[in-house]
Structures are given as C-alpha cells and as structure tokens.
Design an enzyme around this catalytic site. Structure first.
Site, PDB file in Angstrom:
ATOM      1  N   ASP A 365       0.837  -1.206   0.000  1.00  0.00           N
ATOM      2  CA  ASP A 365       0.000   0.000   0.000  1.00  0.00           C
ATOM      3  C   ASP A 365       0.871   1.255   0.000  1.00  0.00           C
ATOM      4  O   ASP A 365       2.033   1.239  -0.439  1.00  0.00           O
ATOM      5  CB  ASP A 365      -0.978  -0.059   1.197  1.00  0.00           C
ATOM      6  CG  ASP A 365      -2.295   0.649   0.935  1.00  0.00           C
ATOM      7  OD1 ASP A 365      -2.334   1.876   1.074  1.00  0.00           O
ATOM      8  OD2 ASP A 365      -3.274  -0.025   0.564  1.00  0.00           O
ATOM      9  N   TRP A 476      -5.995   1.825  -7.001  1.00  0.00           N
ATOM     10  CA  TRP A 476      -6.010   3.213  -7.496  1.00  0.00           C
ATOM     11  C   TRP A 476      -6.838   4.046  -6.529  1.00  0.00           C
ATOM     12  O   TRP A 476      -8.062   3.950  -6.517  1.00  0.00           O
ATOM     13  CB  TRP A 476      -6.618   3.225  -8.904  1.00  0.00           C
ATOM     14  CG  TRP A 476      -6.663   4.530  -9.604  1.00  0.00           C
ATOM     15  CD1 TRP A 476      -7.229   5.689  -9.157  1.00  0.00           C
ATOM     16  CD2 TRP A 476      -6.150   4.823 -10.906  1.00  0.00           C
ATOM     17  NE1 TRP A 476      -7.086   6.682 -10.093  1.00  0.00           N
ATOM     18  CE2 TRP A 476      -6.427   6.173 -11.185  1.00  0.00           C
ATOM     19  CE3 TRP A 476      -5.479   4.071 -11.875  1.00  0.00           C
ATOM     20  CZ2 TRP A 476      -6.075   6.784 -12.385  1.00  0.00           C
ATOM     21  CZ3 TRP A 476      -5.135   4.672 -13.071  1.00  0.00           C
ATOM     22  CH2 TRP A 476      -5.422   6.019 -13.322  1.00  0.00           C
ATOM     23  N   ASP A 477      -6.164   4.860  -5.746  1.00  0.00           N
ATOM     24  CA  ASP A 477      -6.840   5.585  -4.674  1.00  0.00           C
ATOM     25  C   ASP A 477      -7.149   7.031  -5.079  1.00  0.00           C
ATOM     26  O   ASP A 477      -6.587   7.549  -6.071  1.00  0.00           O
ATOM     27  CB  ASP A 477      -5.954   5.557  -3.416  1.00  0.00           C
ATOM     28  CG  ASP A 477      -6.771   5.514  -2.136  1.00  0.00           C
ATOM     29  OD1 ASP A 477      -7.929   5.964  -2.154  1.00  0.00           O
ATOM     30  OD2 ASP A 477      -6.244   5.029  -1.123  1.00  0.00           O
ATOM     31  N   ASP A 547     -13.176   2.209   4.257  1.00  0.00           N
ATOM     32  CA  ASP A 547     -12.025   2.203   5.166  1.00  0.00           C
ATOM     33  C   ASP A 547     -12.419   1.669   6.538  1.00  0.00           C
ATOM     34  O   ASP A 547     -11.562   1.422   7.374  1.00  0.00           O
ATOM     35  CB  ASP A 547     -11.459   3.623   5.319  1.00  0.00           C
ATOM     36  CG  ASP A 547     -10.490   3.967   4.192  1.00  0.00           C
ATOM     37  OD1 ASP A 547     -10.083   3.044   3.458  1.00  0.00           O
ATOM     38  OD2 ASP A 547     -10.156   5.149   4.036  1.00  0.00           O
TER      39      ASP A 547
HETATM   40  C1  GLA Z   1      -7.007   5.408   1.729  1.00  0.00           C
HETATM   41  C2  GLA Z   1      -7.405   3.977   1.477  1.00  0.00           C
HETATM   42  C3  GLA Z   1      -6.709   3.060   2.459  1.00  0.00           C
HETATM   43  C4  GLA Z   1      -5.211   3.239   2.316  1.00  0.00           C
HETATM   44  C5  GLA Z   1      -4.825   4.695   2.504  1.00  0.00           C
HETATM   45  C6  GLA Z   1      -3.375   4.923   2.183  1.00  0.00           C
HETATM   46  O1  GLA Z   1      -7.517   5.868   2.937  1.00  0.00           O
HETATM   47  O2  GLA Z   1      -8.794   3.819   1.521  1.00  0.00           O
HETATM   48  O3  GLA Z   1      -7.075   1.722   2.243  1.00  0.00           O
HETATM   49  O4  GLA Z   1      -4.806   2.798   1.034  1.00  0.00           O
HETATM   50  O5  GLA Z   1      -5.599   5.560   1.697  1.00  0.00           O
HETATM   51  O6  GLA Z   1      -2.972   6.217   2.361  1.00  0.00           O
END
Ligand code: GLA
Length: 736
Positions: A365, A476-477, A547
């Site tokens: 991550d 992909w965030d 999350d």
């Molecule tokens: C978001 C995502 C998490 C993680 C964080 C990393 O909050 O939903 O799962 O990947 O970013 O910064």
C-alpha cells in the site's frame, strides 16, 4: 448446389436468422408510431405523440408478443397552471414551452433564447441498439437518444448525444442521460443509498411523495454520501423477493444528480445525469456532448430480484473481464499493518506469512514512493523511495513471485502534495481559481486531469511503472473531493467543462492502460467506497468498499453495497482486533465470516498473529476458495437484513447451476434467550439432495447431514447462535 454454394447458402441463412432474432428485441410500429423494446422479462415502450414529441408508454414485465401499447396522445393539461408540456410525460424533455418539472436538457443560446422543444426526426435500429434523433422546433440542435437492451436481464442503457448544428456556440446548462417514467401509481417506495467516509452504503427506504427527492454528488466524483443508484417498489411488500421493482444506476464518476419526482399529475419520473449545479458546457458549432449512460431495469421478484438482475448485468456487461470475470484472488494488503512505514524487509516478512495461509496476491500500500513518510509529502513523485527500496521494487516483486503470489501496488495518480517535486515544478496543474486559496484535504490538492499535459503525465508514469515492473494489480486511490474547481488555463466560459473532461480523461487513461497492459487488474478506491459506480466499473475489477473494516459495521455497509453492486467486486479485509472506528474486539472467525461474504482480503498485521490464528486463517481461506465462485458470481439472497438495528443478519449465495449454496449467519447479541430465527433458503433444486458442510469448525445448529432442496427451502434451518457477536457458516453441495 455445389459444396461451396451450399456453405454460402447456410452462412446467409444463419446470418439472416441471427439478425432477425435480434431485430425482434426492438421494434417500431409504423401505424401507431410506437417503439417497443423487449429483453429478458421486460418490455419498454414509448411513442411519437400528436405533437411529434416522444412520450413514454410502458415499462414493466414483458408483454405478449402481439400486445399493442399506445398510441401516444398529448395530455391537454390540468389547469392554466399545468400546461400540456408539463402534464404530458416525455422521454427526454427540453426546458421550454412551460415545462415545470425536471428537464433533461436546458440550453441558453447566444441571443438569449432559452426555449427548447424537442421533436422526433428519425430513428435507426441496429440489433440491440436504437437511436432516435430529436431536434428543436426551430434551432438546429439535435439530440440523439441512444437505447441499448441486454437480452438476458432486460436492463436498458440510455444516453443522449447533443449536437450543435447552428453557427454559434451555445451553453448547455443541464444535461441528463435519461428520464425514466413509471406507470401511474401513488404507492411507490424508494430505496437509495447514503453514507459518509467509513460509513458507506446505508439503505434508505421511504415513500415517494409529491415533490422531489434529490440524490447527488457535487464533489467532482461519485462520493461516499450518495451513490448513483435507486430502486422503486410499487407498494411496500416488506419482502425481499416479491413485488414489482424498477431500478437504475448511472455510469458516471463525476458530479451527478438523480431526481425522483412525483409531479402535480402524480406522474413519477426519475431523471439522472450530470449535476446541473455549477454546470455549464459550451458547445461550439459542430461540437457534440455525449452524456453518461443511465441503466434501468425491472424485476417482479422484489428488491432482492432487482439486485440479482443488476449483479448479473454488471458481471456480463459492465466489468472489464465480463462476461466471465476471473474470481478475485485472495489478497493481502499491508496498509493496516505498516501504514506508511513500508520497507523491503518488512514487506517480505509479511509476504512470507501471507503465502503460508493461502494468499494469492500481495499488495504493498501507501508509502513506497517519493519522500513519502506520512501524508504530508510525496504524492505526485512516482519514483521508488531509495531509502526504503535501495534496489527498486524488483527484489520484493521477485520474492512475492517466488512465494507463488502475484504483486500489487497502491497509487493515487490524480493527487499531489504541495510538498512534492511535481507541485514545485507545476503549481498550475491543480484545480484552482487564480489568486484564491487552495484548500487542502489530507494535505493534498487535486490535479486537473482535464488538462492534456496532466493527463499525459499521469498516463506516462503509470505506463512506465507497469512496463518496468511485473505488477499484476493497482489499487487506485483518490483521497479527497474537489474544492475551488477552476481551470485558469482556458477561457472563463470554457472552465466548467472540467466536470466532464476530467472524468473523460480519467476513463481514457484507465482504458489505454488496460489495453497496453492487459494482464493488470485495477481496484477503484476513494478513501474506501467514494468512487463506486457503473462508470468506473467498466475499467476496474473491484472496489475498496470502505475504510471501516470493523466486521460488524461491515455487515451493514456490505448489505447496502449489494443492493447496487455484485459481491464479486466488494473487497473485504480481515483486520486487527480490537481496531476500526469502534475499537471493538471480535473473534477471528467472526472477522473472516464477515469478509467472506465478498472478495476476501487480509489486512491484519500478520506479525501479531499466534499459531492458532494462522491455523484458523489457513482453514477459512481454503474454505473460501471452495465457495468463492458462488459468493462472487452467484445469486445473492438477503435472508435477514442487518439494517435498522436488527440483532441478526444472514445471507445465502447460490451458484448459477444451483449445485452449491453458501450461508452466512451473524448474531449481534441475544436477548431474553430467544432462538435464532429459522432461515428458509432459496434458489435450490427442490428434488435434488444437498450435503451439508460446515465452514466454521463448530457446527452452529442441529442440521441434517443431507436433505432435499425442498427441505432446506421449505422446512428451513435452525441455527444455535447465542451470546454476543457470534457467527457461523455452512455450504450445501448438490449430491452427484
Ligand atoms: C485510503 C485507502 C486506504 C489506504 C490509505 C493509504 O484511505 O482507503 O485503504 O490505502 O488511503 O494512504
């Protein structure tokens, strides 16, 4: 006839039969001027009325092949306050001629004229596709309404292409993809989804009343707060699997709006497309704007049946690997274990542990790139951090491969930290209004993907990353919404195009990347489920649901999620305990069973696990692999909903061939010693024998080892669950 001629004859015969069969799905009756579309168990019909406008006539269960609907007649209005234009339902209404309800299209012309009245011009049928051209009564503006029908599910896809054939630019102030009309009735009940970060997809259920219910995002992306989906039941059956239900989902990942409106004539319509708030699309002569697609379907099997149809449609027609997407691999993700503190050695140690319990994909991550130590820096600088990975990503990727897993990586391509080389070099690349403050969220700003240079940069670094490294998967965030959505590099009257161009470019990057790197799979994440819709799902294989990984909260989030989306794309991790927003302790079994209702992932810190934990995990991952095809792609029945503070919840998934069923049951806490409600299963073959296998180690009830489908469905099962936060699961296998 010679052999060659005979073959040609057969080819021609079959191809004409083929065309004929499909042409049957969409018909136009010349005499009554009625269009009729049939697919699955659905008929949809509309006609050209005496004013030459398109008027909806019917949407519901499939009618007899020889039944006639219509013809369409203009309603003369109710009073001087309700003019005919407002009283006659339309397929796609221009704002003009005294229209008081929600228009599908509103245009301002340069001479100040804002009146738009759309009339039928022509149509074209091509297999499962119908295009109808409308034109304003005097201005040379055309709207091509596009209809597609999925022959299996009866789900319709509708969109509109607006073309400026005048000699001057015009301004589109509002553009919907479609407007859906329901049969006249006053007892409709609406379902829609609401939420917030770490609390997505809560189901709302309320009567449709006179006036408008608005569900929307003004955030530049789909949003956690509402989801572009609706369902409407006639009556309020209170039963998951009976009743007439109409549903729809908008395939758009930008600002959007869906209105559910009951007008003064008690007509109920649902209009959806770009959010008109702050919208303004300047269309130059000969330019076109094509709206997103608004999908709509109908089920006679209640809200449960509506979900199952939509799941089937998504699997076969939306997902990039459809109609037969690969089962989602069991993945491990390092985020909750290490947060930003990723190192080569630390990741390798986790990978070794993950491989031992049967994980198939290892995902690193956030934290591997630029000067990323926390969320204050690094976004935008997509080079490997040399302190953490002195020899690049290759040693870790090789290690992951040697353990029999593939490798995935987290990226957040559309964002930049002001503390980054990219921002220092290109401060003008972010959304902003000249000379105004730039509001940060999580210390980051949004890159303006509508700009060609930004689009090229984002595509370029991702393409390089995927070319240079053996990466099977990108998470992909997208960790904030828009503020100050300005685009100072273009003329002021072009700036609002950002709402469309940004998303178009996002889709085009995803499309091009997939074409160039066909083995790479992608997860859409936006701080959890902030970007889940049928638009992004055309290019992504799964989504990060939330999350919030508290396994109890997840039961509600996941339940709501499946109203609109197939459980196959619903990533669900097993994480630490106590953890999550509630810091509540939950057993590992409970955490696993909650996550096994979707696409299973592990997000715990494996360095904290005991031998017993590893043994439980190994067993349950193996069990999951036995049922994952059924859970991910089968028919989902919500036996007991966790909504509204229910003490219990239970689901059943049945494989397409009815040979397997997987049942999950959860108890929040027992009160007064009441037994768990009996579960009546669905979707089995009545006469077949089904063998019982417990997924959890301890049987949760006095169930027969084998019984007929009729028994499991008719007699039902009593589970022995008592105490707090208890869970059990079993599968049924059809005897061969
Ligand atoms: C978001 C995502 C998490 C993680 C964080 C990393 O909050 O939903 O799962 O990947 O970013 O910064």
């Amino acid at each position: 006839m010679s052999a060659v001629k005979r073959i040609w004859f057969l080819v021609l015969l079959f191809s004409s039969l083929y065309t004929y069969t499909f042409a049957q799905e969409i018909r136009f009756d010349q005499q009554s001027r009625v269009f009729r579309i049939d697919g699955g168990n659905v008929t949809y019909a509309f006609g050209i009325n005496d004013e030459n406008a398109l008027q909806p006539l019917y949407w519901g269960g499939r009618l007899g092949a020889n039944d006639h609907v219509g013809p369409a007649h203009t309603n003369r209005g109710h009073a001087s306050f309700d003019l005919p234009s407002g009283s006659t339902p339309q397929e796609f209404e221009g704002w003009g001629a005294g229209l008081f309800y929600q228009p599908a299209l509103k245009i301002t012309f340069p001479d100040g004229n804002r009146d738009l009245v759309l009339h039928y011009v022509s149509h074209h049928i091509d297999g499962d596709n119908l295009t109808i051209q409308l034109k304003d009564i005097s201005r040379n503006v055309t709207v091509d309404l596009k209809y597609t029908i999925d022959p299996n599910t009866g789900v319709l896809g509708r969109s509109a292409v607006i073309t400026n054939k005048t000699t001057t630019p015009l301004l589109i102030e509002q553009a919907a993809a479609a407007s859906w009309s329901l049969p006249h009735a006053t007892d409709y009940w609406l379902y829609y989804l609401t939420g917030r970060w770490a609390g997505e997809t809560n189901v709302q259920h309320e009567p449709v009343r006179p006036g408008t219910r608005l569900i929307e995002s003004r955030r530049g992306s789909t949003g956690h707060q509402n989801n572009p989906w609706f369902a409407i039941e006639r009556g309020n059956s209170g039963d998951q699997d009976s009743g007439d239900v109409w549903f729809g989902a908008l395939a758009w990942s930008g600002s959007w709006r869906i209105t559910v409106e009951q007008d003064t004539m008690q007509n109920v319509r649902i209009t959806g497309g770009y959010n008109p708030f702050d919208f303004g699309y300047k269309l130059a002569p000969n330019e076109q704007l094509e709206t997103p697609v608004f999908y709509g379907g109908f089920s006679q099997h209640g809200i449960g049946g509506a979900s199952r149809l939509l799941h089937q449609f998504e699997i076969s027609k939306i997902l990039p690997e459809g109609p037969k997407p690969r089962p989602r691999p069991v993945l491990y993700n390092s985020w909750e274990a290490t947060e930003f503190n990723v190192t080569e050695q630390g990741q390798e140690e986790l990978a070794e542990k993950a491989a031992k319990i049967g994980v198939e994909r290892f995902v690193m991550d956030d934290g591997w790139f630029g000067q990323r130590k926390d969320d204050h820096a690094g976004l935008g600088d997509w080079y490997v951090n040399k302190e953490k990975f002195p020899n690049g990503l290759k040693p870790l990727i090789d290690k992951v491969h040697s353990l029999g897993m593939d490798f995935g990586l987290w990226v957040e391509p559309e964002m930049v930290n002001p503390n980054s080389d990219l921002y220092r070099k290109h401060p003008d690349w972010v959304l902003n209004f000249e000379g105004r403050p730039r509001t940060e969220g999580r210390n980051q700003l949004v890159l303006n993907l509508a700009r060609q240079d930004v689009r090229d940069y984002v595509f370029g670094f991702l393409d390089k990353l995927l070319t240079e490294n053996d990466i099977a998967f990108l998470k992909w965030d997208y960790n904030r919404n828009w503020s100050e959505p300005g685009w100072p590099a273009v003329a002021p009257d072009e700036q609002k195009k950002v709402y469309v161009k940004y998303v178009d470019n996002l889709y085009s990057i995803l499309k091009e990347l997939r074409e160039k790197h066909p083995k790479v799979e992608i997860e859409s994440c936006s701080g959890g489920g902030g970007r889940v819709d049928l638009g992004i799902l055309r290019y992504t294989d799964e989504v990060w649901t939330s999350d919030n990984t508290d396994p109890f909260d997840r039961l509600t989030i996941q339940d709501g999620f499946t109203y609109a989306y197939t459980p196959g794309v619903m990533m669900a991790w097993v994480t630490e305990s106590p953890a999550g927003p509630n810091h509540s302790p939950r057993s590992l079994d409970y955490r696993f069973l909650s996550s096994m209702q979707g696409s299973l992932g592990i997000g715990s810190n494996l360095n904290h696990w005991s031998d017993a934990d590893f043994a439980t995990a190994k067993h349950l991952i193996a069990e999951y692999k036995e049922i994952r095809e059924t859970v991910q792609h089968g028919a989902l029945y919500r036996l007991i909903s966790p909504e509204n503070g229910s003490e219990q919840s239970a689901t059943e998934s049945v494989s397409a061939d009815h040979s397997q069923a997987a049942v999950f049951a959860f108890l929040h806490s027992s009160q007064f010693g009441y037994p768990y409600p009996r579960l009546f299963l669905h979707g089995l073959d009545r006469d077949a024998q089904y063998q019982l296998h417990w997924i959890t180690e301890k049987p949760g009830g006095n169930l027969p080892e084998s019984a007929s489908g009729a028994y499991w469905m008719g007699h039902g099962v009593d589970l022995h669950l008592d105490g707090d936060f208890q869970a059990t699961a079993f599968r049924l296998e059809k005897a061969r």
